[in-house]
Scaffold this active site. Structure first.
Site, mmCIF file in Angstrom:
data_model
loop_
_atom_site.group_PDB
_atom_site.id
_atom_site.type_symbol
_atom_site.label_atom_id
_atom_site.label_comp_id
_atom_site.label_asym_id
_atom_site.label_seq_id
_atom_site.Cartn_x
_atom_site.Cartn_y
_atom_site.Cartn_z
ATOM 1 N N ASP A 174 5.761 -5.656 5.792
ATOM 2 C CA ASP A 174 6.186 -6.680 6.641
ATOM 3 C C ASP A 174 5.718 -7.880 4.932
ATOM 4 O O ASP A 174 6.488 -8.640 4.485
ATOM 5 C CB ASP A 174 5.371 -7.839 6.887
ATOM 6 C CG ASP A 174 5.258 -8.482 7.811
ATOM 7 O OD1 ASP A 174 6.360 -8.404 8.381
ATOM 8 O OD2 ASP A 174 5.135 -9.710 7.843
ATOM 9 N N GLY A 175 5.061 -7.953 4.174
ATOM 10 C CA GLY A 175 5.227 -8.602 3.529
ATOM 11 C C GLY A 175 5.764 -8.381 2.495
ATOM 12 O O GLY A 175 6.678 -9.291 1.225
ATOM 13 N N ASP A 194 2.689 -1.209 11.695
ATOM 14 C CA ASP A 194 2.810 -2.349 12.383
ATOM 15 C C ASP A 194 3.837 -2.964 12.070
ATOM 16 O O ASP A 194 3.995 -3.889 11.783
ATOM 17 C CB ASP A 194 0.622 -2.552 11.607
ATOM 18 C CG ASP A 194 0.825 -3.259 10.443
ATOM 19 O OD1 ASP A 194 1.921 -2.749 9.885
ATOM 20 O OD2 ASP A 194 0.352 -3.647 9.920
ATOM 21 N N ARG A 220 0.702 -4.885 -5.494
ATOM 22 C CA ARG A 220 1.093 -6.225 -5.016
ATOM 23 C C ARG A 220 1.425 -7.494 -5.748
ATOM 24 O O ARG A 220 0.930 -7.515 -6.853
ATOM 25 C CB ARG A 220 0.063 -6.450 -3.895
ATOM 26 C CG ARG A 220 -0.039 -5.670 -2.773
ATOM 27 C CD ARG A 220 -0.897 -6.191 -2.351
ATOM 28 N NE ARG A 220 -0.868 -5.027 -0.646
ATOM 29 C CZ ARG A 220 -1.990 -3.760 -0.388
ATOM 30 N NH1 ARG A 220 -2.460 -4.255 -1.509
ATOM 31 N NH2 ARG A 220 -1.449 -3.062 0.548
ATOM 32 N N MET A 243 -8.320 3.429 9.182
ATOM 33 C CA MET A 243 -7.542 2.448 8.289
ATOM 34 C C MET A 243 -6.416 1.136 9.663
ATOM 35 O O MET A 243 -6.826 1.911 10.291
ATOM 36 C CB MET A 243 -6.624 2.461 7.319
ATOM 37 C CG MET A 243 -7.269 2.760 5.825
ATOM 38 S SD MET A 243 -6.463 3.006 4.042
ATOM 39 C CE MET A 243 -7.088 2.202 2.997
ATOM 40 N N SER A 276 -23.874 13.594 22.105
ATOM 41 C CA SER A 276 -23.528 13.026 21.550
ATOM 42 C C SER A 276 -22.125 12.465 21.086
ATOM 43 O O SER A 276 -21.957 12.254 22.595
ATOM 44 C CB SER A 276 -22.934 14.628 20.413
ATOM 45 O OG SER A 276 -21.908 15.513 20.765
ATOM 46 N N ARG A 294 -5.281 -3.322 8.820
ATOM 47 C CA ARG A 294 -6.147 -4.267 8.604
ATOM 48 C C ARG A 294 -5.546 -4.997 9.742
ATOM 49 O O ARG A 294 -6.801 -6.078 10.006
ATOM 50 C CB ARG A 294 -5.115 -5.075 7.109
ATOM 51 C CG ARG A 294 -6.008 -5.903 6.135
ATOM 52 C CD ARG A 294 -5.028 -6.509 5.276
ATOM 53 N NE ARG A 294 -4.184 -5.908 5.146
ATOM 54 C CZ ARG A 294 -4.112 -6.039 3.325
ATOM 55 N NH1 ARG A 294 -5.086 -5.939 3.369
ATOM 56 N NH2 ARG A 294 -2.733 -4.907 3.161
ATOM 57 N N THR A 324 4.025 2.220 5.851
ATOM 58 C CA THR A 324 2.919 2.178 5.657
ATOM 59 C C THR A 324 2.177 3.160 6.724
ATOM 60 O O THR A 324 2.844 2.967 6.959
ATOM 61 C CB THR A 324 3.089 0.310 5.942
ATOM 62 O OG1 THR A 324 1.336 0.370 6.546
ATOM 63 C CG2 THR A 324 3.559 -0.175 7.417
ATOM 64 N N ILE A 325 1.155 3.119 6.103
ATOM 65 C CA ILE A 325 0.408 3.904 7.040
ATOM 66 C C ILE A 325 -0.497 3.125 8.602
ATOM 67 O O ILE A 325 -0.752 3.253 9.563
ATOM 68 C CB ILE A 325 -0.863 4.482 6.395
ATOM 69 C CG1 ILE A 325 -1.925 3.112 6.249
ATOM 70 C CG2 ILE A 325 -0.855 5.530 5.568
ATOM 71 C CD1 ILE A 325 -3.129 3.657 6.284
ATOM 72 N N ASP A 326 -0.513 2.044 8.398
ATOM 73 C CA ASP A 326 -0.404 1.073 9.815
ATOM 74 C C ASP A 326 0.557 0.767 10.502
ATOM 75 O O ASP A 326 -0.456 0.985 12.028
ATOM 76 C CB ASP A 326 -0.746 -0.141 9.083
ATOM 77 C CG ASP A 326 -2.068 -0.059 8.302
ATOM 78 O OD1 ASP A 326 -2.362 0.829 8.411
ATOM 79 O OD2 ASP A 326 -2.119 -1.585 7.280
ATOM 80 N N GLY A 345 0.472 -1.211 0.049
ATOM 81 C CA GLY A 345 0.345 -0.054 -0.051
ATOM 82 C C GLY A 345 0.867 1.150 0.138
ATOM 83 O O GLY A 345 2.139 1.606 0.532
ATOM 84 N N ARG A 372 -24.643 12.704 32.052
ATOM 85 C CA ARG A 372 -24.232 14.063 32.572
ATOM 86 C C ARG A 372 -24.762 14.968 32.166
ATOM 87 O O ARG A 372 -23.783 15.888 31.490
ATOM 88 C CB ARG A 372 -23.358 13.546 33.447
ATOM 89 C CG ARG A 372 -22.345 13.152 32.102
ATOM 90 C CD ARG A 372 -20.996 13.007 32.161
ATOM 91 N NE ARG A 372 -19.430 12.498 31.682
ATOM 92 C CZ ARG A 372 -18.523 12.809 30.470
ATOM 93 N NH1 ARG A 372 -19.546 14.385 30.394
ATOM 94 N NH2 ARG A 372 -18.310 12.528 29.990
ATOM 95 N N ARG A 405 -17.745 15.661 14.608
ATOM 96 C CA ARG A 405 -17.199 16.133 15.825
ATOM 97 C C ARG A 405 -18.483 17.871 16.416
ATOM 98 O O ARG A 405 -19.560 17.739 17.061
ATOM 99 C CB ARG A 405 -16.303 15.977 17.095
ATOM 100 C CG ARG A 405 -17.019 16.011 18.420
ATOM 101 C CD ARG A 405 -16.200 16.232 18.974
ATOM 102 N NE ARG A 405 -15.236 14.828 19.533
ATOM 103 C CZ ARG A 405 -15.354 13.887 20.097
ATOM 104 N NH1 ARG A 405 -17.032 14.139 20.935
ATOM 105 N NH2 ARG A 405 -15.058 12.910 20.294
ATOM 106 N N VAL A 423 16.689 7.975 -0.726
ATOM 107 C CA VAL A 423 18.024 7.526 -1.397
ATOM 108 C C VAL A 423 18.985 7.402 -2.577
ATOM 109 O O VAL A 423 19.589 7.427 -2.826
ATOM 110 C CB VAL A 423 16.744 5.831 -1.561
ATOM 111 C CG1 VAL A 423 17.591 4.890 -3.231
ATOM 112 C CG2 VAL A 423 16.084 5.206 -0.246
HETATM 113 O O1 F6P Z 1 -1.071 0.090 3.698
HETATM 114 C C1 F6P Z 1 -2.144 -0.421 4.643
HETATM 115 C C2 F6P Z 1 -3.752 -0.347 4.030
HETATM 116 O O2 F6P Z 1 -3.878 0.541 4.551
HETATM 117 C C3 F6P Z 1 -4.424 -0.793 5.674
HETATM 118 O O3 F6P Z 1 -4.633 -0.536 6.507
HETATM 119 C C4 F6P Z 1 -5.386 -1.422 4.813
HETATM 120 O O4 F6P Z 1 -6.056 -2.424 5.014
HETATM 121 C C5 F6P Z 1 -5.296 -2.168 3.112
HETATM 122 O O5 F6P Z 1 -3.736 -1.036 3.313
HETATM 123 C C6 F6P Z 1 -5.867 -2.020 1.781
HETATM 124 O O6 F6P Z 1 -4.908 -2.374 1.409
HETATM 125 P P1 F6P Z 1 -5.353 -1.972 -0.935
HETATM 126 O O7 F6P Z 1 -6.410 -1.274 -0.711
HETATM 127 O O8 F6P Z 1 -4.887 -1.157 -1.227
HETATM 128 O O9 F6P Z 1 -6.064 -3.289 -0.917
#
Ligand code: F6P
Length: 330
Positions: free
Chosen positions: A111-112, A138, A80, A178, A224, A180, A134-136, A19, A220, A163, A31
């Site tokens: 990771d992949g 992770d 990918r 997002m 919202s 995953r 990666t934005i995740d 992604g 209280r 809000r 780089v």
């Molecule tokens: O890049 C990470 C991510 O944005 C995850 O948060 C999300 O689940 C996934 O990729 C979505 O991937 P795509 O839409 O590119 O298949």
């Protein structure tokens, strides 16, 4: 740390994979420019691993990396390639790289993508350094990944806007962000956006807990609320949560799915700096002869971590931050 003979290093290839993430262009620039600074040639591989198979190689010059540091996405495109799990496909990729006279690679991805890179070293001794993008956020072995800070800020901006309208209409909203396999984005925006509950894949909160919080708020005088849900493996799960809350408590929840909006746009300063440092460190690592490893940052220190300590390891969301999000929301 695996080592290769860097004395003959002349050309570095760089590609983005998986992604896209805001800041990848800043990493490509770092780089490319650092390699040129050291008298090396740089080739961009267009479209990630598929580009390696299709021989989509292009020379990067100082000029081709001008005016990209502020741009989201990746000028090298990304992709990918599930077929990369096949050994013969990897062998063809290496053959193409060698024909193009590329001596070593920088892989900007997750990771992949690193799994493929690790196999190219193991099977063909093709030297690669990974840059976590990666934005995740992770990826094990680094506290931060390129794109995470921007994604959090984009999501937070959206939540602040929601809000306003939630407060004006006395409404309950579920905002899906997002993530995953991980709730890093969800937890950060949950704390920063003052959400009433955060649903994350690692530590799923029961719906009853969220309902209880909403009820306590109402008692209280609060009218919202905003709940944050990480998409997990099922984008759109916020609709299931809304349905479950409606059935169990009779509350009508509006759903807002932020989706790929979080992956686009200009990177924050923090992401540009992180990407510039990681990209530069990747080139320095290759010049030292380090490979089969990822550059990262741990507690403010820039490090190089072997892929064997990164791939397949799960980085945990801070339990303290999850608890704090829930405590402050009461
Ligand atoms: O890049 C990470 C991510 O944005 C995850 O948060 C999300 O689940 C996934 O990729 C979505 O991937 P795509 O839409 O590119 O298949």
């Amino acid at each position: 740390m695996a080592q290769f003979n860097a004395q003959n290093l002349k050309t570095i290839g760089v590609f983005t994979s998986g992604g896209d993430a805001p800041g990848m262009n800043a990493a490509i620039r770092a780089v490319g420019r650092l390699a040129i600074h050291h008298g090396l040639d740089v080739m961009g591989i267009v479209g990630g691993y598929p580009g390696m198979l299709n021989k989509e190689f292009e020379t990067l010059s100082q000029n081709s990396m001008a005016n990209i540091i502020q741009r989201g996405g990746t000028i090298l495109k990304t992709g990918r390639l599930p077929e990369f799990h096949q050994a013969d496909v990897r062998a063809r990729a290496v053959q193409n790289l060698r024909e193009a006279k590329i001596d070593a690679l920088v892989c900007i991805g997750g990771d992949g993508s690193f799994t493929g890179a690790h196999l190219l070293w193991q099977e063909h001794q093709f030297p690669i350094i990974g840059v976590p993008g990666t934005i995740d956020n992770d990826i094990a072995g680094t506290d931060l990944t390129i794109g995470f800070d921007t994604a959090v800020n984009i999501a937070l901006d959206a939540i602040d806007r929601i809000r306003d309208t939630a407060a004006s209409h006395d409404r309950l909203f579920i905002v899906e962000v997002m993530g995953r396999d991980s709730g890093f984005i969800a937890v950060d925006v949950g704390v920063a956006g003052g959400a009433e509950e955060v649903f994350i894949p690692e530590n799923p909160a029961p719906v009853e807990q969220a309902i209880d919080r909403i009820r306590r708020g109402m008692a209280r005088g609060k009218k919202s609320s905003i709940l944050i849900a990480a998409e997990g493996h099922k984008p759109g799960r916020a609709y299931d949560l809304a349905e479950s809350i409606r059935k169990k408590a009779g509350f009508d929840a509006k759903v807002c799915i932020l989706g790929h909006i979080q992956r686009g746009g200009s990177p924050t300063a923090a992401d540009r700096i992180l990407a510039s440092r990681l990209g530069a460190n990747a080139v320095e690592a290759l010049r030292r002869g380090d490979c089969d490893a990822m550059v990262g940052v741990q507690s403010g220190v820039y490090v190089t971590v072997p892929f064997t300590q990164v791939i397949g390891f799960k980085k945990r969301v801070s339990g303290d931050l999850v608890s704090l999000a829930r405590t402050l929301a009461i």
